[in-house]
Design an enzyme around this catalytic site. Structure first.
Site, mmCIF file in Angstrom:
data_model
loop_
_atom_site.group_PDB
_atom_site.id
_atom_site.type_symbol
_atom_site.label_atom_id
_atom_site.label_comp_id
_atom_site.label_asym_id
_atom_site.label_seq_id
_atom_site.Cartn_x
_atom_site.Cartn_y
_atom_site.Cartn_z
ATOM 1 N N GLN A 337 -3.435 -1.146 3.695
ATOM 2 C CA GLN A 337 -3.039 -0.681 2.429
ATOM 3 C C GLN A 337 -2.817 -1.772 1.438
ATOM 4 O OE1 GLN A 337 -2.904 2.227 1.158
ATOM 5 N NE2 GLN A 337 -2.593 3.938 2.883
ATOM 6 N N CYS A 462 -5.242 9.798 -0.335
ATOM 7 C CA CYS A 462 -5.286 8.938 -1.547
ATOM 8 C C CYS A 462 -6.068 9.452 -2.588
ATOM 9 C CB CYS A 462 -6.228 7.482 -1.038
ATOM 10 S SG CYS A 462 -7.497 7.616 -0.330
#
Length: 505
Positions: A337, A462
């Site tokens: 991430q 996401c």
């Protein structure tokens, strides 16, 4: 005396004199059926409209005054001109603007001026904000960004909220700048034959020169500027896609915010690297904080950044960082991430929603290098991580060893196939964590979740638009959405992370 037999060509010519036109078969006489254009489905599913092609009815080119009526899923303003909805970059709701409309086959819009600005409009910090297209919402205050994202997720999840799902307030950042631990710069030559670096202008292959990216790590910007100078000293040129000349295509930089370790990945068009030793020596001299340098070769004509061949030029070829108290090894191709501070918020909230007691058997689909798996291992009896990328699985196994996590196993397999096989063997799991890429999960994967029948599914996404689509399959397969938690992982952009907790009916 026998009559002379005519030649074959003469016999055939004689026959043609008496032949009538050959009748066409019935299928050749029929008029061809006009093909109807199939109805386009929006990639984000129901609830989003696809813009018209404007081939039949065009809006005349020129300047128009309009009022913004809202933002679309990309963060662009929506205006209405002559009954048509158009999107315009850099416009906020309730603003009075002048817009230029142009285009023959499809319409293009450009903001000319803002007559009446919105109260939450701010001046963008980035000097190339209107060229880059990477940070669509820099002109909107951060409180306004959070409100927009909260409303977007609420609209997408309205069906489940109406059915009783708890919808929580979005979790934002205290400092929404310089948060990215990974930077990507593309190299090119400008009109003055000077080496520039930056990112591609939206919908083009023109490089916008960027010296200071306001969402990337400052140290990464410094390294990229140094690389441009070193290229001059070593007489190296950026790769030219049209002429297929030059060497350097991209530079990726990964930073461990906790560890302080730095990786530089030089993406080249060839494995032959002239002045390689000098280049590496100069780069290390200017930036002693660099712990490893990797050369990745991508000779193909492709939009993919990384190629298959790699060579470590300095260091170990990987860096380490700490996340939620666990140490992770990160290589050039590892998924990690990009916003570590918000990742801790995201994963902590996902584990909290899962409600692990220490007795559960957990499956982490799309496990990557094992981040969620190893963090969940402290609160579960057993964790199984599944990932198709072999390099990521290798990293995950190494990460489990260095964190002394003995209740975690990793498998290199397609997660959908793996779960289907588990269900066929009669195996059970209590909780499934899934964190798919932006395009979401496919039907086969979602059906495999339904066959395995875990008690809970924690879906981290996401892209809430594709998540909405996937939830239809899961809810029709016997699950109900119980909790919804948006998390702002990407300030200054229109992207938003969202967690959904589903339980089996």
């Amino acid at each position: 005396m026998a009559k002379q037999k005519p030649l074959k060509k003469d016999r055939l010519a004689g026959k043609k004199l008496y032949q009538t036109e050959k009748k066409k078969p019935f299928y050749a006489q029929m008029q061809p059926r006009q093909k109807q254009k199939p109805k386009k489905n929006h990639p984000f599913g129901d609830g989003w409209e696809i813009a018209d092609d404007y081939e039949e009815e065009m809006i005349p080119a020129g300047e128009y005054q309009a009022e913004c009526i809202g933002l679309n899923e990309d963060g662009n303003g929506i205006i209405r001109i002559e009954g048509k909805k158009l999107s315009v970059e850099g416009v906020l709701p309730h603003e009075q603007v002048t817009v230029e409309v142009s285009g023959k086959r499809k319409l293009h819009t450009k903001l000319i001026r803002v007559q009446k600005a919105a109260e939450n409009r701010v001046s963008p910090k980035c000097p190339v904000f209107y060229l880059c297209g990477g940070c669509r919402l820099q002109h909107l205050s951060y409180d306004g960004q959070l409100e927009y994202k909260q409303q977007s997720v609420e609209r997408l999840m309205k069906e489940h909220i109406d059915e009783g799902a708890k919808f929580y307030q979005i979790l934002g950042m205290q400092e929404p700048w310089r948060y990215r631990n990974k930077s990507h710069s593309t190299f090119s030559m400008n009109a003055k034959r000077q080496i520039i670096s930056g990112i591609y202008e939206e919908n083009s292959h023109r490089v916008v020169a960027v010296d200071h990216c306001m969402i990337q790590d400052e140290k990464a910007d410094e390294i990229v500027r140094s690389i441009r100078q070193i290229m001059k000293e070593c007489k190296l040129l950026p790769f030219d896609e049209d002429n297929e000349t030059g060497l350097l295509r991209h530079v990726l930089i990964r930073r461990g915010f906790e560890s302080g370790q730095t990786m530089v990945v030089l993406v080249t068009a060839s494995m032959v690297f002239p002045a390689r030793s000098k280049f590496v020596s100069l780069l290390r001299e200017k930036h002693p904080e660099i712990t490893t340098i990797v050369m990745n070769c991508n000779p193909k004509k492709t939009s993919m950044v990384l190629g298959d061949q790699e060579r470590v030029l300095y260091g170990k070829g990987w860096i380490e960082d700490t996340l939620c108290g666990k140490r992770f090894r990160i290589s050039s191709k590892s998924f990690y991430q990009v916003n570590p501070s918000q990742t801790e918020v995201l994963y902590s909230r996902a584990l909290q929603m899962a409600g692990l007691s220490g007795k559960e058997r957990v499956l982490d689909a799309y496990c990557g290098i094992g981040t969620i798996s190893l963090i969940a291992a402290d609160k579960a009896q057993e964790v199984i991580g599944v990932e198709l990328n072999r390099d990521a699985v290798k990293d995950a196994i190494g990460n489990a060893k260095q964190n002394n996590s003995k209740n975690v196993r990793f498998f290199c397999d397609d997660a959908g196939h793996f779960m289907t096989e588990m269900a066929a063997r009669g195996e059970k799991v209590d909780v499934v964590f899934m964190d798919p890429p932006r395009n979401g999960s496919d039907e086969a994967f979602l059906q495999s979740v339904c066959r395995l029948k875990p008690k809970k599914v924690v879906y981290i996404s996401c892209n809430p638009q594709t998540q909405k689509r996937d939830l239809k399959t899961l809810t029709s397969g016997g699950y109900q959405v119980k909790e919804i938690q948006p998390v702002d992982m990407f300030p200054q952009t229109a992207h938003c992370e969202n967690i959904c907790l589903l339980t089996r009916n």
